[in-house]
Design a protein around this motif. Structure first.
Motif, PDB file in Angstrom:
ATOM      1  N   VAL A 217      17.790 -27.586  15.959  1.00 52.58           N
ATOM      2  CA  VAL A 217      16.538 -27.095  16.534  1.00 52.58           C
ATOM      3  C   VAL A 217      16.894 -25.971  17.490  1.00 52.58           C
ATOM      4  O   VAL A 217      17.458 -26.200  18.555  1.00 52.58           O
ATOM      5  CB  VAL A 217      15.773 -28.208  17.270  1.00 52.58           C
ATOM      6  CG1 VAL A 217      14.503 -27.655  17.890  1.00 52.58           C
ATOM      7  CG2 VAL A 217      15.454 -29.345  16.329  1.00 52.58           C
ATOM      8  N   ARG A 218      16.559 -24.741  17.109  1.00 53.38           N
ATOM      9  CA  ARG A 218      16.930 -23.586  17.919  1.00 53.38           C
ATOM     10  C   ARG A 218      15.909 -23.313  19.003  1.00 53.38           C
ATOM     11  O   ARG A 218      16.241 -22.794  20.060  1.00 53.38           O
ATOM     12  CB  ARG A 218      17.020 -22.340  17.030  1.00 53.38           C
ATOM     13  CG  ARG A 218      18.248 -22.259  16.192  1.00 53.38           C
ATOM     14  CD  ARG A 218      18.661 -20.801  16.046  1.00 53.38           C
ATOM     15  NE  ARG A 218      19.670 -20.649  15.013  1.00 53.38           N
ATOM     16  CZ  ARG A 218      20.915 -21.101  15.134  1.00 53.38           C
ATOM     17  NH1 ARG A 218      21.283 -21.735  16.226  1.00 53.38           N
ATOM     18  NH2 ARG A 218      21.775 -20.926  14.147  1.00 53.38           N
ATOM     19  N   GLN A 219      14.656 -23.613  18.729  1.00 55.07           N
ATOM     20  CA  GLN A 219      13.592 -23.323  19.698  1.00 55.07           C
ATOM     21  C   GLN A 219      12.707 -24.544  19.898  1.00 55.07           C
ATOM     22  O   GLN A 219      11.592 -24.610  19.362  1.00 55.07           O
ATOM     23  CB  GLN A 219      12.744 -22.144  19.212  1.00 55.07           C
ATOM     24  CG  GLN A 219      13.558 -20.895  18.948  1.00 55.07           C
ATOM     25  CD  GLN A 219      12.706 -19.758  18.383  1.00 55.07           C
ATOM     26  OE1 GLN A 219      11.476 -19.817  18.366  1.00 55.07           O
ATOM     27  NE2 GLN A 219      13.359 -18.717  17.907  1.00 55.07           N
ATOM     28  N   PRO A 220      13.191 -25.483  20.703  1.00 55.49           N
ATOM     29  CA  PRO A 220      12.452 -26.737  20.898  1.00 55.49           C
ATOM     30  C   PRO A 220      11.047 -26.511  21.443  1.00 55.49           C
ATOM     31  O   PRO A 220      10.112 -27.192  21.020  1.00 55.49           O
ATOM     32  CB  PRO A 220      13.303 -27.487  21.923  1.00 55.49           C
ATOM     33  CG  PRO A 220      14.638 -26.853  21.887  1.00 55.49           C
ATOM     34  CD  PRO A 220      14.450 -25.447  21.452  1.00 55.49           C
ATOM     35  N   LEU A 221      10.897 -25.568  22.340  1.00 54.08           N
ATOM     36  CA  LEU A 221       9.565 -25.326  22.909  1.00 54.08           C
ATOM     37  C   LEU A 221       8.606 -24.841  21.839  1.00 54.08           C
ATOM     38  O   LEU A 221       7.460 -25.275  21.754  1.00 54.08           O
ATOM     39  CB  LEU A 221       9.634 -24.298  24.040  1.00 54.08           C
ATOM     40  CG  LEU A 221      10.301 -24.764  25.320  1.00 54.08           C
ATOM     41  CD1 LEU A 221      10.399 -23.611  26.308  1.00 54.08           C
ATOM     42  CD2 LEU A 221       9.543 -25.925  25.924  1.00 54.08           C
ATOM     43  N   LYS A 222       9.128 -23.920  21.040  1.00 55.12           N
ATOM     44  CA  LYS A 222       8.314 -23.405  19.941  1.00 55.12           C
ATOM     45  C   LYS A 222       7.921 -24.542  19.005  1.00 55.12           C
ATOM     46  O   LYS A 222       6.770 -24.633  18.550  1.00 55.12           O
ATOM     47  CB  LYS A 222       9.111 -22.339  19.181  1.00 55.12           C
ATOM     48  CG  LYS A 222       8.323 -21.612  18.128  1.00 55.12           C
ATOM     49  CD  LYS A 222       7.410 -20.559  18.726  1.00 55.12           C
ATOM     50  CE  LYS A 222       6.287 -20.146  17.792  1.00 55.12           C
ATOM     51  NZ  LYS A 222       6.768 -19.660  16.490  1.00 55.12           N
ATOM     52  N   LEU A 223       8.872 -25.407  18.750  1.00 55.33           N
ATOM     53  CA  LEU A 223       8.606 -26.538  17.861  1.00 55.33           C
ATOM     54  C   LEU A 223       7.511 -27.430  18.433  1.00 55.33           C
ATOM     55  O   LEU A 223       6.615 -27.881  17.723  1.00 55.33           O
ATOM     56  CB  LEU A 223       9.887 -27.343  17.651  1.00 55.33           C
ATOM     57  CG  LEU A 223       9.899 -28.308  16.465  1.00 55.33           C
ATOM     58  CD1 LEU A 223       9.655 -27.585  15.151  1.00 55.33           C
ATOM     59  CD2 LEU A 223      11.198 -29.096  16.412  1.00 55.33           C
ATOM     60  N   GLU A 224       7.551 -27.646  19.709  1.00 59.51           N
ATOM     61  CA  GLU A 224       6.517 -28.472  20.356  1.00 59.51           C
ATOM     62  C   GLU A 224       5.153 -27.827  20.215  1.00 59.51           C
ATOM     63  O   GLU A 224       4.155 -28.502  19.976  1.00 59.51           O
ATOM     64  CB  GLU A 224       6.837 -28.674  21.842  1.00 59.51           C
ATOM     65  CG  GLU A 224       7.983 -29.633  22.080  1.00 59.51           C
ATOM     66  CD  GLU A 224       8.092 -30.079  23.539  1.00 59.51           C
ATOM     67  OE1 GLU A 224       7.457 -29.438  24.412  1.00 59.51           O
ATOM     68  OE2 GLU A 224       8.815 -31.038  23.802  1.00 59.51           O
ATOM     69  N   ILE A 225       5.125 -26.528  20.359  1.00 62.90           N
ATOM     70  CA  ILE A 225       3.843 -25.839  20.237  1.00 62.90           C
ATOM     71  C   ILE A 225       3.338 -25.903  18.801  1.00 62.90           C
ATOM     72  O   ILE A 225       2.172 -26.191  18.554  1.00 62.90           O
ATOM     73  CB  ILE A 225       3.962 -24.381  20.717  1.00 62.90           C
ATOM     74  CG1 ILE A 225       4.114 -24.393  22.235  1.00 62.90           C
ATOM     75  CG2 ILE A 225       2.756 -23.569  20.297  1.00 62.90           C
ATOM     76  CD1 ILE A 225       4.846 -23.200  22.783  1.00 62.90           C
ATOM     77  N   LEU A 226       4.241 -25.689  17.867  1.00 61.00           N
ATOM     78  CA  LEU A 226       3.846 -25.761  16.460  1.00 61.00           C
ATOM     79  C   LEU A 226       3.382 -27.161  16.087  1.00 61.00           C
ATOM     80  O   LEU A 226       2.548 -27.337  15.209  1.00 61.00           O
ATOM     81  CB  LEU A 226       5.024 -25.355  15.563  1.00 61.00           C
ATOM     82  CG  LEU A 226       5.411 -23.888  15.614  1.00 61.00           C
ATOM     83  CD1 LEU A 226       6.635 -23.642  14.744  1.00 61.00           C
ATOM     84  CD2 LEU A 226       4.258 -23.006  15.153  1.00 61.00           C
TER      85      LEU A 226
END
Lengths: 250, 250
Positions: A217-226
DNA sequence: CGCCTAATTGAACTTGTTCAAGAACTGTGG
DNA sequence: CCACAGTTCTTGAACAAGTTCAATTAGGCG
């Protein structure tokens, strides 16, 4: 290209945890012999007499129901420490099958009931687990009823990432032991859709594939938003700004 | 045009039942004053401190979660005898709201825990209820993950019909106290789709509208088949033949 | 009786599915 | 260690189920 901080995955869940760490219920199973199941092997079938309860020692199990014409719904994946076969029915109402090689211990239902019912420390623990299971089921209903395909996949990856980070494998490759078909049947999607979305997340730099059964997971924050967890981020201007910035990582 | 036998709805579920009939847990609430809620009023909100448990005396409650941008998922409708607010968390993880006028009784969580935990007859009863709730949640996951819109609506009507027939209002108009929006948010559909399918079921003679909040199930067997309960009917040649015959009722 | 909300209905559109190849990983055996 | 075989996964194009948007109709309650 930058890498987002990993802390985003930290959560205050009181997960079952590795066996032993505050898992009193494990004591009920401790004296039992370990049983081993090869990938694909069933621990029990929907409809079997519900004579036993199991605790997973090692590996991952999938639990599913089939309706009429072969449609399958995976209601959950179970990990070490989890209990399988809890139910007050005469028969199991789902099938439990090994995803990976699995080791588990078994006790009879009567033995389990007796032991837990007689212990004022074990009882609330069992109760808490049922509540957690119920909570997970409700989250899954939310996911299935109202989330888009991308939100579903992102939520799924996030859940797995959180479990992993709670268990210390905090860094690098995240294991996805199940197949795409398993994921699809868990998320109420098709194989193809899951595949397309994994590809899309990869090409956007949110995750990176590491073989077929592991990702980073390179962008956990992005993943949370998605994942569409309205939680906080949706209304938190900082997180929103962060997401705008992260939309074009390449 | 013919009318199918009503027996099709009979089921061996051990539903909570009207208060009093084998509902030992009601004793925990019996001494409490009745509270009344008007339609639309919230009993508690997601996130409130989970200080109390409730038992419904009369009326219907909806229990739901909201995600981010106002998407709502109703995780269940609760009927007289049902318990609300069971959860081992500090906060409620869903909102409970009156659909109809509701009467209920309240006890504090500590009082409930104390009383149930101290009683060897109440404990298994609570446990059985949790299991039933879990089973319902799993069925709902199956519905949401893999059933078509028509199957969802048919399943929903069937569930309500069964509850009603278990409670003796065996015959005529089946109450649907919730709005189409409630149904949609419970079934993971839109208002429009629910409406279209209700219309279609009506025009096919499977059900008949009786005002906006009541229907008559004219062809229970057909409804079961439409609900896609692979159960038995799917492989039972008689039921299949019956369904063929019933496809063109007009 | 009339207003207001809830429900129905239609038409265009979108998301995810289905069907059909093609590519890539896994593990097996030479 | 490499090549092959089988499966799993990916990718594309056509399709379909359900959604969205926009009126219209119908209940229900004052």
């Amino acid at each position: 290209m930058y890498s987002e901080p990993m802390m985003a995955l930290a959560r205050q869940d009181h997960t079952p945890g590795e066996i032993g760490s505050g898992d009193g219920l494990a004591s009920v199973f401790r004296r039992q012999a370990e049983e081993r199941f090869e990938p694909g092997a069933a621990v029990f079938w929907e409809g079997d007499a519900a004579a036993h309860l199991f605790q997973i020692i090692e590996g991952v199990l999938r639990v599913y129901k089939i309706i009429g014409d072969g449609r399958r719904v995976i209601t959950g994946f179970l990990y070490p420490g989890d209990l399988v076969g809890l139910s007050q029915r005469r028969c199991y109402l789902y099938t439990a099958e090994a995803v990976t090689r699995v080791k588990l211990r078994r006790v009879t239902r009567s033995r389990f009931d007796e032991e837990v019912n007689g212990s004022p420390t074990l009882r609330p623990e069992l109760f808490a687990r049922l509540s957690d299971e119920m909570e997970a089921a409700q989250d899954q209903m939310v996911l299935l009823a109202r989330k888009s395909a991308e939100e579903r996949v992102a939520s799924f990856l996030l859940t797995i990432a959180r479990r992993a980070s709670a268990h210390m494998n905090n860094q690098r490759p995240l294991e996805l032991p199940m197949t795409r078909l398993d994921m699809a049947d868990y998320l109420g999607l098709t194989i193809e859709t899951v595949s397309r979305i994994m590809t899309r997340l990869t090409s956007r730099g949110v995750i990176a594939a590491s073989g077929r059964h592991a990702i980073v997971v390179r962008q956990p924050l992005k993943l949370e938003i998605l994942a569409g967890e309205g939680d906080d981020s949706a209304h938190d201007p900082i997180a929103v700004a962060y997401s705008r910035q992260a939309v074009w990582p390449n």
